[in-house]
Design a protein around this motif. Structure first.
Motif, PDB file in Angstrom:
ATOM      1  N   GLN A  38       0.699  -1.008   0.036  1.00 35.16           N
ATOM      2  CA  GLN A  38       0.055  -0.130   0.031  1.00 35.16           C
ATOM      3  C   GLN A  38       0.988   1.108  -0.057  1.00 35.16           C
ATOM      4  O   GLN A  38       2.435   0.923   0.511  1.00 35.16           O
ATOM      5  CB  GLN A  38      -1.041   0.013   1.013  1.00 35.16           C
ATOM      6  CG  GLN A  38      -1.528  -1.204   1.273  1.00 35.16           C
ATOM      7  CD  GLN A  38      -2.723  -0.996   0.289  1.00 35.16           C
ATOM      8  OE1 GLN A  38      -3.877   0.473  -0.323  1.00 35.16           O
ATOM      9  NE2 GLN A  38      -4.004  -2.209  -0.592  1.00 35.16           N
ATOM     10  N   ARG A  39       0.477   2.421  -0.542  1.00 38.69           N
ATOM     11  CA  ARG A  39       1.205   3.327  -0.756  1.00 38.69           C
ATOM     12  C   ARG A  39       1.523   4.164   0.489  1.00 38.69           C
ATOM     13  O   ARG A  39       0.738   4.298   1.565  1.00 38.69           O
ATOM     14  CB  ARG A  39       0.876   4.655  -1.388  1.00 38.69           C
ATOM     15  CG  ARG A  39       1.409   5.435  -1.776  1.00 38.69           C
ATOM     16  CD  ARG A  39       1.315   6.321  -3.115  1.00 38.69           C
ATOM     17  NE  ARG A  39      -0.327   7.363  -2.577  1.00 38.69           N
ATOM     18  CZ  ARG A  39       0.389   8.733  -2.211  1.00 38.69           C
ATOM     19  NH1 ARG A  39       1.437   9.076  -1.658  1.00 38.69           N
ATOM     20  NH2 ARG A  39      -1.012   9.271  -2.344  1.00 38.69           N
ATOM     21  N   ASP A  98       2.984  11.297  -3.433  1.00 34.28           N
ATOM     22  CA  ASP A  98       2.249  12.572  -3.467  1.00 34.28           C
ATOM     23  C   ASP A  98       2.159  13.620  -5.216  1.00 34.28           C
ATOM     24  O   ASP A  98       0.949  13.695  -4.942  1.00 34.28           O
ATOM     25  CB  ASP A  98       2.553  13.798  -2.529  1.00 34.28           C
ATOM     26  CG  ASP A  98       2.062  12.269  -0.711  1.00 34.28           C
ATOM     27  OD1 ASP A  98       1.411  11.573  -0.595  1.00 34.28           O
ATOM     28  OD2 ASP A  98       2.985  13.239   0.507  1.00 34.28           O
ATOM     29  N   TYR A 110      -0.002   4.808   5.383  1.00 32.25           N
ATOM     30  CA  TYR A 110      -0.251   4.474   4.563  1.00 32.25           C
ATOM     31  C   TYR A 110      -1.302   5.417   3.927  1.00 32.25           C
ATOM     32  O   TYR A 110      -2.117   6.522   4.716  1.00 32.25           O
ATOM     33  CB  TYR A 110      -1.308   3.406   4.244  1.00 32.25           C
ATOM     34  CG  TYR A 110      -0.738   2.244   5.197  1.00 32.25           C
ATOM     35  CD1 TYR A 110       0.386   1.236   3.758  1.00 32.25           C
ATOM     36  CD2 TYR A 110      -0.669   1.884   6.549  1.00 32.25           C
ATOM     37  CE1 TYR A 110       1.491   0.294   4.590  1.00 32.25           C
ATOM     38  CE2 TYR A 110       0.288   0.948   6.844  1.00 32.25           C
ATOM     39  CZ  TYR A 110       0.971  -0.297   5.750  1.00 32.25           C
ATOM     40  OH  TYR A 110       1.948  -0.550   6.376  1.00 32.25           O
ATOM     41  N   SER A 111      -0.670   6.430   3.012  1.00 30.03           N
ATOM     42  CA  SER A 111      -1.483   7.745   2.171  1.00 30.03           C
ATOM     43  C   SER A 111      -2.914   6.841   2.011  1.00 30.03           C
ATOM     44  O   SER A 111      -3.947   8.743   1.424  1.00 30.03           O
ATOM     45  CB  SER A 111       0.234   7.881   0.919  1.00 30.03           C
ATOM     46  OG  SER A 111       0.649   7.531   1.536  1.00 30.03           O
ATOM     47  N   ASP A 112      -3.211   6.648   0.948  1.00 31.10           N
ATOM     48  CA  ASP A 112      -4.838   6.312   0.997  1.00 31.10           C
ATOM     49  C   ASP A 112      -5.581   5.254   1.484  1.00 31.10           C
ATOM     50  O   ASP A 112      -6.603   5.464   1.015  1.00 31.10           O
ATOM     51  CB  ASP A 112      -4.254   5.654  -0.636  1.00 31.10           C
ATOM     52  CG  ASP A 112      -3.136   6.329  -2.359  1.00 31.10           C
ATOM     53  OD1 ASP A 112      -3.045   7.520  -1.428  1.00 31.10           O
ATOM     54  OD2 ASP A 112      -2.360   6.161  -2.637  1.00 31.10           O
TER      55      ASP A 112
END
Lengths: 153, 153
Positions: A57-58, A80, A127-129
């Motif tokens: 995952q990002r 990003d 995790y970014s998203d």
């Protein structure tokens, strides 16, 4: 020790991600090369991504630097600030603590191969998203701190 | 940060080795990629070896792990226990403190390219085939402790 005998090191697609986040990395086959070769101060993974697979995952690490070398094939690096295609010989560096989430997606129709090295102190990250963080003690939580029923590998 | 723009990073063949040990690495062109990209906990060098060039004098680190990924071309890895040819995609791991000196020699007639990552604490190390050690404070000495007039880079 001569060159690393990759075939002697277990290759796995295991993940500790709770569902449904595990599905995206089902086609990520990795070897814990650093561990297998006696390295202590750096972690090294050798990974093969099947077409469609994600490297993770990002994510970002608060306390660990990461460096990636693309070995074969190609993948799209997502961060990003956008998307960049990585091909054999390309490198990417992620200093700890920037919070700039990153991952690779194999959007090609062939396997790709990369090596990623990390070092520093695991102080967690996120995790970014998706609504998930990881903690220094190997847990996953929602961003409000509520735990997932899952153990980071 | 997207992929590393290698061309934006200075490439140099500088060495701190005292003569005559500097000659063997004159055809080693490296970039301090980790430093240039803001990494702190791991050191990363991207190196090109011209035909005939050595990656270093054959050396070991007492307190730092090293990991190498061959990116293009081929070179011969020399260690206490013999010679192994490394080609694109091959990896080598050198756990700290083994004292097993290692280096690469480009015995081919084309350039070769590799990335090497290190992490840990510089507590010194030494050179297997010559009368030289390196110290944590960046000096070179003979194995009896007598200093060389040279500064490690």
């Amino acid at each position: 020790m001569p060159k690393v005998d990759l075939n002697s090191i277990e290759q796995t697609n295991r993940t500790g991600y709770p569902p449904p986040y595990d599905k995206d990395v089902a086609g990520r086959w990795y070897r814990r090369v650093g561990q297998a070769t006696g390295l202590i101060d750096i972690g090294v993974s050798h990974a093969v991504l099947e077409p469609g697979a994600w490297s993770s995952q990002r994510h970002w690490h608060d306390g660990e630097d990461e460096f990636l070398v693309m070995v074969a094939g190609e993948a799209v690096l997502v961060e990003d600030d956008g998307r960049t295609t990585l091909r054999a010989g390309d490198c990417a560096a992620w200093p700890k603590g920037t919070g700039n989430g990153h991952h690779l997606i194999n959007e090609s129709d062939a396997d790709c191969v990369f090596v990623v090295v990390g070092g520093g102190t695991n102080t967690g990250g996120g995790y970014s998203d998706i609504d998930m963080l990881f903690t220094p003690d190997g847990k996953y939580t929602h961003k409000d701190g509520t735990p997932y029923d899952a153990q980071r590998l």
